[in-house]
Enzyme design. Structure first.
Site, PDB file in Angstrom:
ATOM      1  N   GLY A 207       0.820  -1.209   0.000  1.00 33.66           N
ATOM      2  CA  GLY A 207       0.000   0.000   0.000  1.00 33.66           C
ATOM      3  C   GLY A 207       0.850   1.253   0.000  1.00 33.66           C
ATOM      4  O   GLY A 207       2.058   1.187   0.188  1.00 33.66           O
ATOM      5  N   GLY A 210       2.635   5.506   4.605  1.00 34.09           N
ATOM      6  CA  GLY A 210       1.889   6.134   5.694  1.00 34.09           C
ATOM      7  C   GLY A 210       0.503   5.593   5.941  1.00 34.09           C
ATOM      8  O   GLY A 210      -0.293   6.194   6.645  1.00 34.09           O
ATOM      9  N   GLU A 429      -7.777  31.670  -8.651  1.00 38.43           N
ATOM     10  CA  GLU A 429      -8.410  30.692  -7.762  1.00 38.43           C
ATOM     11  C   GLU A 429      -9.931  30.731  -7.908  1.00 38.43           C
ATOM     12  O   GLU A 429     -10.581  29.694  -7.917  1.00 38.43           O
ATOM     13  CB  GLU A 429      -8.015  30.950  -6.304  1.00 38.43           C
ATOM     14  CG  GLU A 429      -6.529  30.761  -6.002  1.00 38.43           C
ATOM     15  CD  GLU A 429      -6.019  29.359  -6.312  1.00 38.43           C
ATOM     16  OE1 GLU A 429      -6.813  28.399  -6.242  1.00 38.43           O
ATOM     17  OE2 GLU A 429      -4.832  29.228  -6.650  1.00 38.43           O
TER      18      GLU A 429
END
Ligand code: ADP
Ligand code: ZN
Length: 607
Positions: A207, A210, A429
């Site tokens: 995986g 973390g 943005e």
């Protein structure tokens, strides 16, 4: 884990010893080396010896004369009285003499011996001492290091101190279920041996980084109440040639002595990479891998040593490792979904003091895509922020701010955008957000800020996915591409000029468009034919093309086409809503932050 403060005393001791050594060397050894066997005499003795013809080598310095007796057994020294007849006398005495300006030793040698050598000794000493200390600090006090020849890096954790149980690992239910069998076996091996079953020798936890692979392995040891050995794959290969294989042998020897136990090998891909038979390939790694395979074959499945290994690049592993009888179990450890994220936040949140009414599900939604480690970090950052703010309990706002900190980096206090830049970033943005909001299928924003972050981003838009998506429709992908182009589109419309601010958007949009063509079969031209394969599923997902050069050219054309179509769509959307674009951008420019609610308010306001 308890932190160990470095002990100051040994450092003082070291400098003290070094100083003493330096003084002794300078005062005693070097002068002694020079002056040993040198006897100081008066000038009269010198003259008498010359008259007696009992004189050998003579060296005349500016202020002293060094000479030996005839046999050369003793060196003498006397002051130079500048006797004008000295040369005649010496000639008569039959001495061999010369005038020397140097004091026996060349200044270079003298300098070297009295300065460079002590410094070298000191440097070597300090290296040695600090290495000793690092070794001492590096090992946990609750952890013993043992093994033949000492430092082999395999450590045994005293079982009560791992202390980690499955309940400490939130989410990951499938992985826990698969591992439960191993726990069960370690508890009660007879149950399995009676029926003739042998347990898998190894399981591979696969995986992204973390996600709690190490944590799961520790939890298996904790649940089964057995010792836990852990070593990182890279530790095997960092040493001299041949050391890796020896370490593997050593590790297994220890493990067998302590069976039943868990051996955890992190980053196994560093040793277990495919052996590709390259000339000049990494021999050391290959030897280590071979030794590992031999060891795994060597012990039979029922002696109680269970090997867990973790990797985030399973496709690069050597097939020999994945053969039955080795790491034949493969346990996926995926990034947590929404519920998983909530659970992880709760597990870690229980360790800090929180105010009433903290809503973890809001945090979990904002932190879409975060790994377990990042979530743990979010909790810690929030606690740190609460302390900075002088609070005694962590509040929701601390948690929300730390989501941004962990995902986008700290706010940069000293990086001031010029007004012009701030305006451009605002429009950019808002361009993204407006395009997203105007397309019904795209997620609305939760928050936009134009405060520069330490990660380098000048602005930051927090998208919120309500719930999990496992499938994406073609329209959704197209809308997403349009959203990525929205920033640049706004710049073009308002400023008639484009900036470098869109590079990341461009990259993302291109990636999506390319995947549409080459992996998702979303074009009429190619239909359901894969043109690409994924290489690193868990590490950003590189891909490599598996088609002819001509097809590649066509793919590129189609990618350009898709992105440009969406770019035009975004531009049209913004042009049609240019008043809203102005209004929201102005708000953002003035306030530096706009929440999703405020955004939607302005957007839905009738003017
Ligand atoms: P990996 O080995 O997969 O890279 P780790 O096991 O080292 O990840 O995880 C790092 C840290 O992240 C853990 O120590 C833990 O604090 C946190 N963490 C990760 N996944 C979880 C989880 N599922 N539940 C609770 N904490 C987690
Ligand atoms: Zn952008």
């Amino acid at each position: 884990m308890q932190e160990v403060k470095p002990d100051k005393k040994p450092m003082y001791m070291f400098w003290l010893i070094a100083l003493v050594v330096l003084c002794i060397l300078n005062m005693v050894v070097f002068p002694a080396a020079v002056n040993s066997r040198v006897k100081e005499v008066d000038y009269g003795t010198f003259m008498t010896m010359m008259d007696d013809k009992n004189i050998g080598d003579v060296t005349i310095d500016t202020d002293e004369i060094v000479f030996t007796d005839k046999a050369g057994t003793q060196i003498y020294k006397t002051g130079n009285l500048n006797d004008p007849n000295l040369v005649d006398r010496l000639f008569e005495s039959g001495a061999s003499f010369n005038k020397e300006i140097v004091k026996q030793m060349s200044p270079l040698t003298y300098y070297f011996l009295s300065l460079v050598v002590p410094i070298l000794i000191m440097v070597a000493l300090s290296r040695w001492v600090s290495k000793k200390m690092a070794d001492k600090l590096g090992s946990n006090p609750t952890m013993m290091q043992f093994g033949m020849g000492g430092n082999n890096g395999a450590k045994i954790y005293v079982k009560s101190d791992t202390g980690i149980k499955f309940k400490d690992v939130a989410g990951e239910e499938e992985a826990k279920e698969l591992l439960q069998e191993i726990v069960d076996y370690l508890h009660n091996p007879q149950k399995y041996t009676e029926i003739g079953a042998s347990l898998p020798k190894g399981a591979l936890l696969v995986g992204p980084p973390g996600t709690g692979k190490t944590l799961l392995a520790k939890a298996v040891a904790g649940e089964a109440d057995v010792p836990f050995f852990s070593i990182s794959g890279s530790e095997f290969v960092q040493m001299f040639v041949g050391m890796g294989a020896a370490k593997v042998r050593d590790l297994f020897k220890q493990a067998k002595e302590k069976a039943p136990c868990i051996v955890f090998i992190d980053e196994i891909d560093t040793i277990g990479k495919k052996r590709d038979g390259q000339i000049g390939g990494n021999d050391e790694r290959e030897q280590t891998l071979n030794q590992l395979l031999t060891e795994m074959d060597g012990f039979d499945g029922n002696n109680g040593v269970v090997i867990l290994a973790a990797t985030n690049r399973p496709e690069s592993l050597d097939p020999a490792l994945l053969r039955p009888g080795r790491f034949d179990r493969r346990i996926p450890v995926e990034l947590p979904d929404l519920q998983g994220r909530i659970d992880i936040l709760k597990v870690h949140g229980a360790k800090i003091k929180t105010a009433n009414g903290v809503d973890y599900s809001e945090i979990a939604r904002a932190a879409a895509g975060a790994s377990g480690a990042e979530l743990a970090n979010i909790i810690n950052e929030a606690a740190l922020r609460a302390v900075r703010m002088g609070r005694r309990k962590v509040e929701q706002q601390d948690l929300m701010e730390s989501v941004e900190v962990v995902i986008a980096g700290y706010q940069k206090k000293n990086k001031i955008l010029s007004d012009k830049e701030k305006l451009i970033v605002s429009y950019h943005e808002v361009g993204h957000a407006l395009v997203a909001a105007l397309q019904t299928n795209s997620a609305p924003v939760q928050k936009i800020t134009i405060i520069p972050r330490t990660s380098g981003a000048l602005g930051y838009t927090m998208q919120v996915d309500e719930g999990e998506h496992y499938l994406m429709s073609k329209t959704e992908i197209e809308n997403k591409i349009a959203t990525f182009t929205g920033g640049r589109a706004a710049e073009e419309i308002i400023f008639k000029e484009i900036t470098t601010g869109a590079s990341n958007d461009i990259e993302q949009a291109t990636k999506l468009a390319k995947a549409m063509v080459s992996r998702f079969g979303m074009t009429d031209k190619f239909g359901m034919v894969a043109m690409e394969t994924m290489n690193n599923q868990y590490l950003g997902g590189d891909t490599s093309l598996t088609c002819s050069a001509e097809t590649q050219t066509k793919i590129d054309e189609m990618v350009v086409n898709i992105v440009e179509t969406q770019h035009d769509k975004a531009k049209k959307l913004l042009e049609d809503n240019i008043m809203k674009l102005h209004e929201i951008s102005k708000y953002l420019y003035e306030n530096e932050t706009i929440t999703g609610e405020e955004f939607m308010q302005i957007l839905s306001k009738k003017d």
